[in-house]
Write a protein that holds these residues in place. Sequence first.
Motif, PDB file in Angstrom:
ATOM      1  N   THR A   1       0.853  -1.192   0.000  1.00 59.87           N
ATOM      2  CA  THR A   1       0.000   0.000   0.000  1.00 59.87           C
ATOM      3  C   THR A   1       0.880   1.229   0.000  1.00 59.87           C
ATOM      4  OG1 THR A   1      -1.762  -1.127   1.226  1.00 59.87           O
ATOM      5  CG2 THR A   1      -1.772   1.282   1.258  1.00 59.87           C
ATOM      6  N   PHE A   2       0.639   2.119  -0.957  1.00 60.70           N
ATOM      7  CA  PHE A   2       1.439   3.338  -0.943  1.00 60.70           C
ATOM      8  C   PHE A   2       0.542   4.569  -0.955  1.00 60.70           C
ATOM      9  CE2 PHE A   2       0.812   3.321  -5.474  1.00 60.70           C
ATOM     10  CZ  PHE A   2       1.129   4.580  -5.962  1.00 60.70           C
ATOM     11  N   TYR A   3       0.911   5.499  -0.065  1.00 60.89           N
ATOM     12  CA  TYR A   3       0.246   6.786   0.037  1.00 60.89           C
ATOM     13  C   TYR A   3       0.967   7.747  -0.904  1.00 60.89           C
ATOM     14  CZ  TYR A   3      -1.999   5.256   4.430  1.00 60.89           C
ATOM     15  OH  TYR A   3      -2.736   4.608   5.384  1.00 60.89           O
ATOM     16  N   ASN A   4       0.212   8.563  -1.645  1.00 60.24           N
ATOM     17  CA  ASN A   4       0.865   9.424  -2.625  1.00 60.24           C
ATOM     18  C   ASN A   4       0.035  10.661  -2.924  1.00 60.24           C
ATOM     19  OD1 ASN A   4      -0.507   9.204  -5.580  1.00 60.24           O
ATOM     20  ND2 ASN A   4      -0.888   7.338  -4.397  1.00 60.24           N
ATOM     21  N   ASN A   5       0.696  11.633  -3.555  1.00 53.47           N
ATOM     22  CA  ASN A   5       0.001  12.807  -4.088  1.00 53.47           C
ATOM     23  C   ASN A   5       0.376  12.997  -5.555  1.00 53.47           C
ATOM     24  OD1 ASN A   5       2.643  13.696  -3.863  1.00 53.47           O
ATOM     25  ND2 ASN A   5       2.098  15.730  -3.136  1.00 53.47           N
ATOM     26  N   LEU A   6       0.576  11.885  -6.251  1.00 56.23           N
ATOM     27  CA  LEU A   6       0.913  11.935  -7.666  1.00 56.23           C
ATOM     28  C   LEU A   6      -0.282  12.418  -8.483  1.00 56.23           C
ATOM     29  CD1 LEU A   6       2.809   8.524  -7.941  1.00 56.23           C
ATOM     30  CD2 LEU A   6       3.829  10.803  -7.767  1.00 56.23           C
ATOM     31  N   GLN A   7      -0.012  12.821  -9.718  1.00 56.70           N
ATOM     32  CA  GLN A   7      -1.082  13.278 -10.593  1.00 56.70           C
ATOM     33  C   GLN A   7      -2.144  12.183 -10.725  1.00 56.70           C
ATOM     34  OE1 GLN A   7      -0.156  15.513 -14.297  1.00 56.70           O
ATOM     35  NE2 GLN A   7      -1.174  13.807 -15.292  1.00 56.70           N
TER      36      GLN A   7
ATOM     37  N   ASN B   1      -0.253   0.591  11.384  1.00 57.18           N
ATOM     38  CA  ASN B   1       0.720   0.618  10.296  1.00 57.18           C
ATOM     39  C   ASN B   1       0.079   0.083   9.021  1.00 57.18           C
ATOM     40  OD1 ASN B   1       2.898   1.489  12.067  1.00 57.18           O
ATOM     41  ND2 ASN B   1       2.721  -0.555  12.969  1.00 57.18           N
ATOM     42  N   ILE B   2      -0.382   1.014   8.189  1.00 50.97           N
ATOM     43  CA  ILE B   2      -1.082   0.669   6.948  1.00 50.97           C
ATOM     44  C   ILE B   2      -0.187   0.904   5.746  1.00 50.97           C
ATOM     45  CG2 ILE B   2      -3.055   1.214   5.483  1.00 50.97           C
ATOM     46  CD1 ILE B   2      -4.535   2.072   8.044  1.00 50.97           C
ATOM     47  N   ALA B   3       0.462   2.063   5.702  1.00 54.37           N
ATOM     48  CA  ALA B   3       1.264   2.438   4.538  1.00 54.37           C
ATOM     49  C   ALA B   3       2.593   1.683   4.508  1.00 54.37           C
ATOM     50  CB  ALA B   3       1.526   3.934   4.534  1.00 54.37           C
ATOM     51  N   ASP B   4       2.954   1.206   3.333  1.00 57.95           N
ATOM     52  CA  ASP B   4       4.277   0.627   3.103  1.00 57.95           C
ATOM     53  C   ASP B   4       5.239   1.668   2.537  1.00 57.95           C
ATOM     54  OD1 ASP B   4       3.819  -2.266   3.720  1.00 57.95           O
ATOM     55  OD2 ASP B   4       2.327  -2.034   2.140  1.00 57.95           O
ATOM     56  N   VAL B   5       4.702   2.528   1.663  1.00 57.15           N
ATOM     57  CA  VAL B   5       5.502   3.551   0.982  1.00 57.15           C
ATOM     58  C   VAL B   5       4.721   4.851   1.015  1.00 57.15           C
ATOM     59  CG1 VAL B   5       6.474   4.287  -1.237  1.00 57.15           C
ATOM     60  CG2 VAL B   5       6.624   1.882  -0.543  1.00 57.15           C
ATOM     61  N   LEU B   6       5.414   5.956   1.203  1.00 58.29           N
ATOM     62  CA  LEU B   6       4.791   7.277   1.100  1.00 58.29           C
ATOM     63  C   LEU B   6       5.569   8.109   0.101  1.00 58.29           C
ATOM     64  CD1 LEU B   6       3.205   9.447   3.793  1.00 58.29           C
ATOM     65  CD2 LEU B   6       4.900  10.502   2.296  1.00 58.29           C
ATOM     66  N   ILE B   7       4.839   8.752  -0.819  1.00 59.56           N
ATOM     67  CA  ILE B   7       5.423   9.655  -1.807  1.00 59.56           C
ATOM     68  C   ILE B   7       4.689  10.979  -1.694  1.00 59.56           C
ATOM     69  CG2 ILE B   7       5.883  10.098  -4.244  1.00 59.56           C
ATOM     70  CD1 ILE B   7       5.750   7.097  -4.729  1.00 59.56           C
ATOM     71  N   THR B   8       5.410  12.056  -1.381  1.00 63.64           N
ATOM     72  CA  THR B   8       4.743  13.342  -1.186  1.00 63.64           C
ATOM     73  C   THR B   8       5.734  14.490  -1.268  1.00 63.64           C
ATOM     74  OG1 THR B   8       3.167  14.515   0.226  1.00 63.64           O
ATOM     75  CG2 THR B   8       5.032  13.444   1.325  1.00 63.64           C
TER      76      THR B   8
ATOM     77  N   PHE C   1       9.626   7.383   0.725  1.00 63.88           N
ATOM     78  CA  PHE C   1      10.300   6.575   1.736  1.00 63.88           C
ATOM     79  C   PHE C   1       9.517   5.301   1.999  1.00 63.88           C
ATOM     80  CE2 PHE C   1       7.667   9.402   4.472  1.00 63.88           C
ATOM     81  CZ  PHE C   1       7.040   8.477   5.302  1.00 63.88           C
ATOM     82  N   VAL C   2      10.253   4.296   2.457  1.00 62.05           N
ATOM     83  CA  VAL C   2       9.659   3.049   2.916  1.00 62.05           C
ATOM     84  C   VAL C   2       9.394   3.185   4.407  1.00 62.05           C
ATOM     85  CG1 VAL C   2      10.073   0.586   3.324  1.00 62.05           C
ATOM     86  CG2 VAL C   2      10.756   1.636   1.147  1.00 62.05           C
ATOM     87  N   ALA C   3       8.175   2.868   4.821  1.00 60.01           N
ATOM     88  CA  ALA C   3       7.824   2.994   6.234  1.00 60.01           C
ATOM     89  C   ALA C   3       8.617   1.995   7.079  1.00 60.01           C
ATOM     90  CB  ALA C   3       6.331   2.763   6.421  1.00 60.01           C
ATOM     91  N   ALA C   4       9.110   2.461   8.216  1.00 60.50           N
ATOM     92  CA  ALA C   4       9.903   1.599   9.096  1.00 60.50           C
ATOM     93  C   ALA C   4       9.081   0.411   9.599  1.00 60.50           C
ATOM     94  CB  ALA C   4      10.439   2.400  10.269  1.00 60.50           C
ATOM     95  N   LYS C   5       7.775   0.621   9.741  1.00 61.09           N
ATOM     96  CA  LYS C   5       6.895  -0.437  10.234  1.00 61.09           C
ATOM     97  C   LYS C   5       5.965  -0.921   9.131  1.00 61.09           C
ATOM     98  CE  LYS C   5       7.122   1.362  14.950  1.00 61.09           C
ATOM     99  NZ  LYS C   5       6.378   1.863  16.136  1.00 61.09           N
ATOM    100  N   ALA C   6       6.479  -0.939   7.913  1.00 64.46           N
ATOM    101  CA  ALA C   6       5.683  -1.356   6.759  1.00 64.46           C
ATOM    102  C   ALA C   6       5.173  -2.781   6.926  1.00 64.46           C
ATOM    103  CB  ALA C   6       6.513  -1.252   5.484  1.00 64.46           C
ATOM    104  N   PRO C   7       3.887  -3.033   6.675  1.00 68.43           N
ATOM    105  CA  PRO C   7       3.368  -4.402   6.714  1.00 68.43           C
ATOM    106  C   PRO C   7       3.995  -5.306   5.659  1.00 68.43           C
ATOM    107  CG  PRO C   7       1.581  -2.804   6.822  1.00 68.43           C
ATOM    108  CD  PRO C   7       2.828  -2.044   6.469  1.00 68.43           C
TER     109      PRO C   7
ATOM    110  N   GLU D   1      -1.551   7.743  12.045  1.00 70.07           N
ATOM    111  CA  GLU D   1      -1.527   6.279  12.082  1.00 70.07           C
ATOM    112  C   GLU D   1      -0.268   5.768  12.773  1.00 70.07           C
ATOM    113  OE1 GLU D   1      -4.188   5.497   8.021  1.00 70.07           O
ATOM    114  OE2 GLU D   1      -2.000   5.294   7.955  1.00 70.07           O
ATOM    115  N   PHE D   2       0.857   6.397  12.498  1.00 73.35           N
ATOM    116  CA  PHE D   2       2.111   5.979  13.141  1.00 73.35           C
ATOM    117  C   PHE D   2       2.015   6.138  14.650  1.00 73.35           C
ATOM    118  CE2 PHE D   2       6.336   6.812  14.829  1.00 73.35           C
ATOM    119  CZ  PHE D   2       7.102   5.796  14.273  1.00 73.35           C
ATOM    120  N   ASN D   3       1.508   7.280  15.082  1.00 73.08           N
ATOM    121  CA  ASN D   3       1.408   7.534  16.514  1.00 73.08           C
ATOM    122  C   ASN D   3       0.423   6.589  17.198  1.00 73.08           C
ATOM    123  OD1 ASN D   3       3.259   9.624  16.316  1.00 73.08           O
ATOM    124  ND2 ASN D   3       1.702  11.220  16.158  1.00 73.08           N
TER     125      ASN D   3
END
Length: 356
Positions: free
Chosen positions: A55-61, A104-111, A275-281, A98-100
């Motif tokens: 699962t990746f969170y993003n703000n891509l076009q 832990n849902i996101a594996d990757v975040l792009i922003t 980045f790759v989340a430190a606690k990525a599923p 979510e981290f706090n």
Amino acid sequence: MLSYRIPTRRSFGLVAAAAGALAVATLAGPAAQAQAPSPSWDQVVAAAKKEGTLTFYNNLQPNGIEPLLAKFKEAYPDIQPEQIRLGSNPLIERFQTEFNAGRNIADVLITFPDERISEGMKAGWMAEWTPPELPNFPPEINEANKVFTLQYAREAIIWNKSKVKPADAPKEWTDLFDPKWKGKVGMNPPWRSVSIQQVVAFWEDKGITNPAQKLKDNEVRFFEGSGGIIQAVLRGDVSVAELTDLPLNPLLEDGAPVGFVYPASGTTLSANKAFVAAKAPHPNAARVFVNWLMTKDGQEALQKYCGLSVTRKGAPPLSNLPATSQVPNVVDGEKILTPQRQAKIINEWRTVFGIQ
């Protein structure tokens, strides 16, 4: 009639072993991990295929995400990515919340980052690892082997060619304050976007005083995001606009009647970072995905479908826009927008426009 795609829209380590050994998560416990050697990249890929998803969170076009994922799945058909798209601010806020909370849902975040990304590095948001593709990038895109800049957005002025004669086309930021465009200037509100806050800081550094009041006097019209601005320009609701160039290249490819300029006095760029989340599923699939985005094919797909200039060395420019190296007097917006200055700009613009 032409049809346009209108989007709806912030230590360079070498691979030590020939096989590309990486520091990645394993299924073993902490003590075993401390003693076990790092897996090879082939082992990471094999583990990613077993995970089978990410699962990746993003703000891509928005209209470029599915084609981008299709290209990734051509390379890795055993890994099915799922994505959640939000604007930069709500995206970072969601990950932080979510981290706090230990969700832990996101594996990757792009922003596009703000100061929360730097704070997140200290708080342990990101996994530390070395992508095999990293040697193909300049050192400055790598932050502590945790955060990697994949693309740059630049701030520009655009206009509707059907509404603006060539002789009247804007050339500089000060043209946005010209009374001849009163009521016909569009902009993303600074309290919504880090990239706009950065260009406002740039204006101030260039000696443009009280830009908020000047634009209010010129009856600037605010629209939500680059997509809203583009729609307003194409409809003729406004004639000229300040724009983060995220959606610009695809529009020009489609033949949209939009003119543009990067002012000679300079502009700001915003780094789109991953980045790759430190606690990525799915930690291995996450690494495979980010590394693929850094490959030649991945960078070409990012540039083609997501409309921003990429950072890989030797990558060609966008089809209708100059490479960042060809844009005059570019300033990294992140370096001039301190948290204190950001708060001041947001407060000033909200006050001038009566936004609580």
